[in-house]
Design a protein around this motif. Structure first.
Motif, PDB file in Angstrom:
ATOM      1  N   ASP A  20       0.832  -1.022   0.322  1.00  0.00           N
ATOM      2  CA  ASP A  20      -0.329   0.054  -0.046  1.00  0.00           C
ATOM      3  C   ASP A  20       0.653   1.297  -0.276  1.00  0.00           C
ATOM      4  N   THR A  21       0.608   2.638  -0.006  1.00  0.00           N
ATOM      5  CA  THR A  21       0.877   3.652  -0.036  1.00  0.00           C
ATOM      6  C   THR A  21       2.520   3.685   1.316  1.00  0.00           C
ATOM      7  N   VAL A  22       1.391   3.471   2.353  1.00  0.00           N
ATOM      8  CA  VAL A  22       2.379   4.148   3.426  1.00  0.00           C
ATOM      9  C   VAL A  22       3.672   2.904   3.017  1.00  0.00           C
ATOM     10  N   ASP A  23       2.939   1.523   2.935  1.00  0.00           N
ATOM     11  CA  ASP A  23       4.656   0.998   2.854  1.00  0.00           C
ATOM     12  C   ASP A  23       5.416   1.362   1.634  1.00  0.00           C
ATOM     13  N   VAL A  25       6.139   4.307   0.120  1.00  0.00           N
ATOM     14  CA  VAL A  25       6.656   5.445   1.359  1.00  0.00           C
ATOM     15  C   VAL A  25       7.958   5.579   2.067  1.00  0.00           C
ATOM     16  N   SER A  26       6.890   4.513   2.676  1.00  0.00           N
ATOM     17  CA  SER A  26       8.350   4.050   4.267  1.00  0.00           C
ATOM     18  C   SER A  26       9.267   3.011   3.710  1.00  0.00           C
ATOM     19  N   SER A 191       6.606  12.187  -1.458  1.00  0.00           N
ATOM     20  CA  SER A 191       6.682  10.704  -0.538  1.00  0.00           C
ATOM     21  C   SER A 191       5.679  11.792   0.613  1.00  0.00           C
ATOM     22  N   LEU A 195       1.927  11.078   1.169  1.00  0.00           N
ATOM     23  CA  LEU A 195       1.466  10.368   1.744  1.00  0.00           C
ATOM     24  C   LEU A 195       0.031  11.085   3.191  1.00  0.00           C
ATOM     25  N   HIS A 198      -2.918  10.347   1.414  1.00  0.00           N
ATOM     26  CA  HIS A 198      -3.315   8.762   1.815  1.00  0.00           C
ATOM     27  C   HIS A 198      -4.393   8.554   3.171  1.00  0.00           C
ATOM     28  N   ALA A 199      -3.940  10.174   3.849  1.00  0.00           N
ATOM     29  CA  ALA A 199      -3.987  10.379   5.483  1.00  0.00           C
ATOM     30  C   ALA A 199      -5.750  11.091   5.305  1.00  0.00           C
TER      31      ALA A 199
END
Length: 226
Positions: A20-23, A25-26, A191, A195, A198-199
């Motif tokens: 997902d987006t968090v994965d 970007v992280s 990035s 996020l 996404h949030a």
């Protein structure tokens, strides 16, 4: 997809992305920070014949190792979480007491969602889980797990190039430092925007916050000897 998360969602148009987006970007930020630990130590005083190329290959080697380790740990985490879901499914399937099955389901819920779901709703889920056919005895990997691990590896390794490649392209180290830092801050800003969207926050504010956080973390990493 079944409750244990063990089946491949073939033919499902609403299929979720493997990462997902968090994965994504992280992992990108992790790779950037790892490369920055090398770039931050470079200055005009250390410039020499082949210094930029040596730094680039050192940073690339570091992120190759980091990407491999992160990909393997992704597989370990995925299999562990799948094992927990499978254990819960087998517990419910073999539990003759419906109330005990509901309690097991409630215990497995995240704390924030527990008050929002009534026992009657959990009973419907328990009944469906109890009738699941052909549950595997142990968790196994599926194709998407390998795709996710490869994706993590590629993201971490690719994040090396904007940070370290300028030292190969520019013979003047101060110029290379400026280009590297501009590219890094731009990537951190992008990035943060991803996020933020996404949030559900403001994209540009999240981008600025991520860029500022990246600069602060880089200074801290270098100060601590990273």
């Amino acid at each position: 997809m079944d409750v244990t998360g063990l089946t491949d969602q073939q033919g499902n148009d609403a299929r979720e992305p493997v990462l997902d987006t968090v994965d994504r970007v992280s992992e990108l930020c992790f790779g950037l920070f790892m490369a920055l630990t090398f770039v931050g130590a470079v200055s005009a005083a250390t410039a020499g014949e082949g210094a930029g190329r040596k730094m680039f290959y050192t940073a690339l080697g570091c992120n190759l190792a980091w990407g491999l380790a992160d990909a393997v740990m992704f597989l370990v985490r995925t299999l562990t979480n799948r094992g927990r879901r499978l254990t819960l499914a087998w517990t419910i399937k073999h539990q003759s007491d419906a109330a005990a099955g509901v309690r097991a389901l409630r215990k497995a819920l995240p704390p924030w969602i527990t008050p929002l779901i009534a026992d009657t709703e959990l009973e419907l889920i328990r009944a469906r889980v109890a009738t699941l056919p052909d549950l595997p005895r142990r968790p196994v990997f599926v194709r998407d797990d390998v795709i996710g691990a490869v994706g993590i590896f590629v993201i971490v390794v690719a994040s090396t190039f904007p940070v370290a490649l300028p030292f190969v392209l520019f013979s003047d180290v101060p110029t290379a430092l400026i280009v590297s830092r501009v590219l890094t801050i731009a990537m951190l800003f992008g990035s943060g925007m991803a996020l933020g969207y996404h949030a559900g926050f403001s994209g540009w504010k999240a981008g600025l916050a991520m860029a500022a956080l990246g600069v602060a973390l880089t200074v801290a990493i270098i100060s601590l000897g990273g």
